[in-house]
Design a protein around this motif. Structure first.
Motif, mmCIF file in Angstrom:
data_model
loop_
_atom_site.group_PDB
_atom_site.id
_atom_site.type_symbol
_atom_site.label_atom_id
_atom_site.label_comp_id
_atom_site.label_asym_id
_atom_site.label_seq_id
_atom_site.Cartn_x
_atom_site.Cartn_y
_atom_site.Cartn_z
ATOM 1 N N ILE A 14 0.849 -1.184 0.000
ATOM 2 C CA ILE A 14 0.000 0.000 0.000
ATOM 3 C C ILE A 14 0.886 1.235 0.000
ATOM 4 C CG2 ILE A 14 -0.297 -0.386 2.526
ATOM 5 C CD1 ILE A 14 -2.688 1.685 0.366
ATOM 6 N N LYS A 15 0.671 2.108 -0.988
ATOM 7 C CA LYS A 15 1.517 3.300 -1.091
ATOM 8 C C LYS A 15 0.689 4.482 -1.550
ATOM 9 C CE LYS A 15 5.188 5.198 -4.058
ATOM 10 N NZ LYS A 15 6.375 4.970 -4.861
ATOM 11 N N THR A 16 0.750 5.576 -0.781
ATOM 12 C CA THR A 16 0.203 6.839 -1.299
ATOM 13 C C THR A 16 1.316 7.863 -1.475
ATOM 14 O OG1 THR A 16 -0.261 7.936 0.803
ATOM 15 C CG2 THR A 16 -1.966 6.452 -0.026
ATOM 16 N N GLY A 17 2.498 7.569 -0.968
ATOM 17 C CA GLY A 17 3.602 8.527 -1.094
ATOM 18 C C GLY A 17 4.907 7.904 -0.654
ATOM 19 N N GLY A 18 5.885 8.779 -0.430
ATOM 20 C CA GLY A 18 7.245 8.336 -0.146
ATOM 21 C C GLY A 18 7.406 7.546 1.149
ATOM 22 N N LEU A 19 6.512 7.772 2.103
ATOM 23 C CA LEU A 19 6.560 7.007 3.362
ATOM 24 C C LEU A 19 6.622 5.503 3.077
ATOM 25 C CD1 LEU A 19 6.086 6.656 6.481
ATOM 26 C CD2 LEU A 19 3.637 6.748 5.978
ATOM 27 N N ALA A 20 5.765 5.050 2.157
ATOM 28 C CA ALA A 20 5.682 3.618 1.853
ATOM 29 C C ALA A 20 7.013 3.095 1.335
ATOM 30 C CB ALA A 20 4.583 3.364 0.828
ATOM 31 N N ASP A 21 7.662 3.874 0.470
ATOM 32 C CA ASP A 21 8.944 3.442 -0.102
ATOM 33 C C ASP A 21 9.975 3.241 1.010
ATOM 34 O OD1 ASP A 21 7.932 3.604 -2.673
ATOM 35 O OD2 ASP A 21 8.755 5.578 -3.082
ATOM 36 N N VAL A 22 10.026 4.187 1.920
ATOM 37 C CA VAL A 22 11.025 4.127 2.993
ATOM 38 C C VAL A 22 10.724 2.956 3.936
ATOM 39 C CG1 VAL A 22 11.955 5.371 4.987
ATOM 40 C CG2 VAL A 22 11.528 6.587 2.836
ATOM 41 N N ILE A 162 10.000 11.553 11.511
ATOM 42 C CA ILE A 162 9.109 12.543 10.889
ATOM 43 C C ILE A 162 9.376 12.529 9.388
ATOM 44 C CG2 ILE A 162 8.446 14.974 10.769
ATOM 45 C CD1 ILE A 162 9.908 15.350 13.489
ATOM 46 N N HIS A 163 8.392 12.079 8.620
ATOM 47 C CA HIS A 163 8.519 12.136 7.155
ATOM 48 C C HIS A 163 7.950 13.444 6.637
ATOM 49 C CE1 HIS A 163 9.772 7.895 6.616
ATOM 50 N NE2 HIS A 163 9.147 7.770 7.772
ATOM 51 N N ASN A 164 7.011 14.010 7.389
ATOM 52 C CA ASN A 164 6.409 15.268 6.957
ATOM 53 C C ASN A 164 5.685 15.879 8.148
ATOM 54 O OD1 ASN A 164 5.066 17.372 5.761
ATOM 55 N ND2 ASN A 164 4.504 16.194 3.935
ATOM 56 N N VAL A 245 19.387 10.920 5.865
ATOM 57 C CA VAL A 245 18.806 11.043 4.520
ATOM 58 C C VAL A 245 18.283 9.685 4.029
ATOM 59 C CG1 VAL A 245 20.965 10.645 3.212
ATOM 60 C CG2 VAL A 245 19.210 12.182 2.306
ATOM 61 N N ASN A 246 17.153 9.721 3.315
ATOM 62 C CA ASN A 246 16.592 8.492 2.754
ATOM 63 C C ASN A 246 17.464 7.947 1.634
ATOM 64 O OD1 ASN A 246 14.218 8.504 4.293
ATOM 65 N ND2 ASN A 246 13.095 9.701 2.763
ATOM 66 N N GLY A 247 17.398 6.654 1.461
ATOM 67 C CA GLY A 247 17.965 6.020 0.270
ATOM 68 C C GLY A 247 16.808 5.509 -0.582
ATOM 69 N N SER A 298 4.288 13.758 -8.929
ATOM 70 C CA SER A 298 4.104 14.401 -7.632
ATOM 71 C C SER A 298 2.664 14.326 -7.142
ATOM 72 C CB SER A 298 4.486 15.875 -7.778
ATOM 73 O OG SER A 298 4.405 16.545 -6.552
ATOM 74 N N ARG A 299 2.527 14.393 -5.832
ATOM 75 C CA ARG A 299 1.225 14.753 -5.291
ATOM 76 C C ARG A 299 0.976 16.202 -5.719
ATOM 77 N NH1 ARG A 299 1.237 15.344 -0.066
ATOM 78 N NH2 ARG A 299 3.430 14.990 0.364
ATOM 79 N N LEU A 300 -0.249 16.510 -6.105
ATOM 80 C CA LEU A 300 -0.538 17.874 -6.571
ATOM 81 C C LEU A 300 -0.979 18.700 -5.374
ATOM 82 C CD1 LEU A 300 -2.443 16.964 -9.873
ATOM 83 C CD2 LEU A 300 0.007 17.371 -9.533
ATOM 84 N N VAL A 352 -3.514 11.945 -15.022
ATOM 85 C CA VAL A 352 -4.035 12.148 -13.661
ATOM 86 C C VAL A 352 -4.156 10.793 -12.992
ATOM 87 C CG1 VAL A 352 -6.010 12.930 -12.314
ATOM 88 C CG2 VAL A 352 -5.311 14.207 -14.328
ATOM 89 N N GLY A 353 -3.775 10.749 -11.723
ATOM 90 C CA GLY A 353 -3.940 9.512 -10.960
ATOM 91 C C GLY A 353 -2.602 9.007 -10.478
ATOM 92 N N TYR A 354 -2.658 7.859 -9.869
ATOM 93 C CA TYR A 354 -1.463 7.256 -9.330
ATOM 94 C C TYR A 354 -1.073 6.101 -10.239
ATOM 95 C CZ TYR A 354 1.845 5.277 -6.208
ATOM 96 O OH TYR A 354 3.013 4.811 -5.699
ATOM 97 N N PHE A 375 8.604 22.989 0.790
ATOM 98 C CA PHE A 375 9.458 22.279 1.744
ATOM 99 C C PHE A 375 9.478 20.823 1.326
ATOM 100 C CE2 PHE A 375 5.223 22.044 3.536
ATOM 101 C CZ PHE A 375 5.124 20.775 4.078
ATOM 102 N N GLU A 376 10.578 20.152 1.604
ATOM 103 C CA GLU A 376 10.712 18.758 1.185
ATOM 104 C C GLU A 376 11.592 18.025 2.181
ATOM 105 O OE1 GLU A 376 9.262 16.126 -0.233
ATOM 106 O OE2 GLU A 376 9.013 17.487 -1.933
ATOM 107 N N PRO A 377 10.975 17.286 3.090
ATOM 108 C CA PRO A 377 11.759 16.609 4.130
ATOM 109 C C PRO A 377 12.938 15.820 3.557
ATOM 110 C CG PRO A 377 9.420 16.486 4.621
ATOM 111 C CD PRO A 377 9.524 17.140 3.282
ATOM 112 N N CYS A 378 12.689 14.986 2.556
ATOM 113 C CA CYS A 378 13.805 14.398 1.820
ATOM 114 C C CYS A 378 13.523 14.508 0.328
ATOM 115 C CB CYS A 378 14.038 12.928 2.197
ATOM 116 S SG CYS A 378 15.383 12.221 1.222
ATOM 117 N N GLY A 379 12.435 13.859 -0.098
ATOM 118 C CA GLY A 379 12.159 13.754 -1.530
ATOM 119 C C GLY A 379 12.808 12.495 -2.049
ATOM 120 N N LEU A 380 12.061 11.763 -2.843
ATOM 121 C CA LEU A 380 12.603 10.534 -3.424
ATOM 122 C C LEU A 380 12.709 10.647 -4.937
ATOM 123 C CD1 LEU A 380 10.559 7.943 -1.323
ATOM 124 C CD2 LEU A 380 12.957 8.574 -1.027
#
Ligand SMILES: Nc1ncnc2c1ncn2[C@@H]1O[C@H](COP(=O)(O)OP(=O)(O)O[C@H]2O[C@H](CO)[C@@H](O)[C@H](O)[C@H]2O)[C@@H](O)[C@H]1O
Length: 480
Positions: A14-22, A162-164, A245-247, A298-300, A352-354, A375-380
């Motif tokens: 399940i992924k909606t953003g970078g949190l899932a990747d990490v 903290i991812h965001n 930093v994320n990898g 990107s998320r819009l 449009v969409g994921y 702002f961008e905590p890390c960015g993937l």
């Protein structure tokens, strides 16, 4: 060392953003360092459908008033604990919002339950396995350390990442009694936050270590401009704050083997990259000229600077660039970008969409990726860009600042530049950066050298995983 990671998303389930990747990649990187991780995630319908041969590990008759089961599955060598609690997670929408895009009104309860289940597992109630440390991510699991501190469960060392910080999990004080915490947890040292309750706030108070996903963001969140009201609390915990930093997962994001792109390529087979460019041109019906193709994945949202992009598209096109956008989010931004695409047929395309495969193809086939984040905590996506020869054009903030070497005169002369940074996150700043990128693009030798330099950059989890492992060890050996 045994670690329980608790999170609301994990790639690839399940992924909606970078949190899932990490959350998906870090356990794999930690394994060779002797860290065995089990990751606890909610049993959303999409997760329940994806898992194979689950084993029942634990049952709750009354997890915040509902029945729940912990199932364990092995997914490509990653051990996942799924909190199967239909009353909380069996919903038609996404992980956080309903089908109409509105937050579920009981999100506080859904994610308090996740955190409480984590605290119970940490207490050793799951037969045959007890972690040495708990690692929580963002507000959705931030209550783990609050429960460990205030609930009648023993406390283990804990890390909160903290991812965001923009998402804090703030709810009315009326839900406090339903969390089953003792009255004194509603205090400044605990959950109380300006008269409300704050999940992230409570986690920041009680976790033994706080990490965030880049060194620059760790400094930025000490400032009111970026701390979103939590800067004072974070400053009070500065001795426990770490920017790591994320990898990225080098197997999922490898242009030499990626099955989602039109043609594989590497630093020595760059000419094959053109097939991916052709696939992008065809898919979006772009003019087939030699000018650069920029992309956005990107998320819009306002955070991602998508309003700046929307307001500058005509000028970007007028410079001779082409642009393809993949994203979903804010409906007004989506509309603005769609109409810009419709007005600039052959120059601007939008999906449009994921779409995970399309995100890979864009990195493989476009010339540059624009990331104009406020702002961008890390960015993937800039890290994927580096790996795929898609030059990142980034706002100078957070992890974008830490991972991209700006093509200024000194960096170009030293042959170390990997992208373009812009300090003023405004329409003018963005346009200036795009103009500069187009100049660089015209110098084909320099451009290829920058692509190769980016592809050589270390975007692996290597050093960062070592930092997490060292942090875990120091907390466990201190007994906290
Ligand atoms: N429409 C779409 N289709 C397919 N894929 C899409 C997509 N839109 C986005 N993605 C993907 O989602 C991920 C987004 O990751 P980011 O790090 O850019 O941001 P996010 O803000 O979600 O994460 C937060 O957490 C991460 C992890 O710590 C931090 O890097 C970041 O700064 C912070 O804001 C990337 O893998 C990207 O490819």
């Amino acid at each position: 060392m045994k670690v329980l990671s608790v999170a609301s998303e994990i790639f690839p389930l399940i992924k909606t953003g970078g949190l899932a990747d990490v959350v998906g990649a870090l356990p794999v990187a930690l394994k060779p360092l002797g860290v065995d991780t089990k990751t606890l995630v909610p049993g959303y319908p999409i997760v329940m459908k994806a898992i194979r041969n689950p084993v029942v590990r634990l049952q709750f008759d009354d997890l915040l008033g509902e029945e729940a089961t912990i199932l364990e599955v092995d997914h490509d060598g990653v051990s996942i604990l799924v909190l199967d609690a239909p009353a909380f997670y069996n919903r038609k929408g996404g992980p956080y919002v309903d089908a109409a895009g509105k937050d579920y009104p009981d999100n506080w309860r859904r994610f308090a339950a996740l955190s409480l289940a984590g605290a119970e597992i940490a207490a050793g109630i799951m037969p045959g396995w007890r972690p040495d440390l708990v690692h929580a991510h963002d507000w959705q699991s931030a209550l783990v350390s609050v429960y460990m501190r205030y609930y009648p469960t023993p406390e283990l060392p804990s890390v909160l990442t903290i991812h965001n910080i923009a998402f804090q999990g703030q709810f009315g004080a009326d839900v406090f009694p339903l969390l089953r915490l003792p009255a004194h947890a509603f205090s400044i040292e605990g959950l109380e936050y300006y008269g409300d309750i704050g999940f992230l706030k409570g986690g920041l108070q009680t976790a033994h270590a706080i990490t965030t996903v880049s060194p620059s963001y760790a400094e930025e969140i000490l400032l009111p401009e970026f701390g979103m009201g939590l800067e004072g609390l974070i400053a009070s915990r500065i001795d426990s704050l770490h920017g790591i930093v994320n990898g990225i997962d080098p197997d999922v994001w490898n242009p030499e083997t990626d099955p989602m792109i039109a043609r594989n390529f590497g630093p020595n087979t760059m000419k094959n990259r053109i097939e991916n460019r052709k696939a992008i041109i065809e898919h979006f019906g772009l003019d087939d000229d030699n000018g650069p193709i920029f992309c956005v994945v990107s998320r819009l949202t306002w955070q991602k600077g998508m309003d700046l992009l929307a307001s500058t598209i005509e000028e970007i096109v007028a410079m001779g660039a082409k642009l393809v956008i993949l994203g979903a989010g804010d409906a007004a931004l989506e509309g603005a970008l769609l109409s810009a695409a419709a007005n600039n047929h052959g120059r601007v395309g939008m999906a449009v969409g994921y779409n995970e495969p399309m995100s890979h193809l864009m990195q493989a086939g476009c010339d540059a990726i624009i990331i104009p984040s406020r702002f961008e905590p890390c960015g993937l996506t800039q890290l994927y860009g580096l790996r795929y020869g898609c030059i990142p054009v980034v706002a100078r903030t957070g992890g974008l600042n830490d991972t991209i070497i700006d093509a200024n005169h000194a960096a170009v002369a030293a042959k170390v530049a990997t992208g373009v940074q812009f300090a003023h996150v405004t329409s003018e700043g963005l346009l200036h950066a795009i103009r500069h990128t187009m100049q660089l693009f015209r110098d084909r030798k320099l451009w290829t050298q920058m692509q190769k330099q980016g592809m050589k950059s270390d975007v692996s989890w290597g050093k960062s995983a070592e930092r997490y492992a060292a942090l875990y060890s120091s907390l466990v050996s201190k007994g906290m």
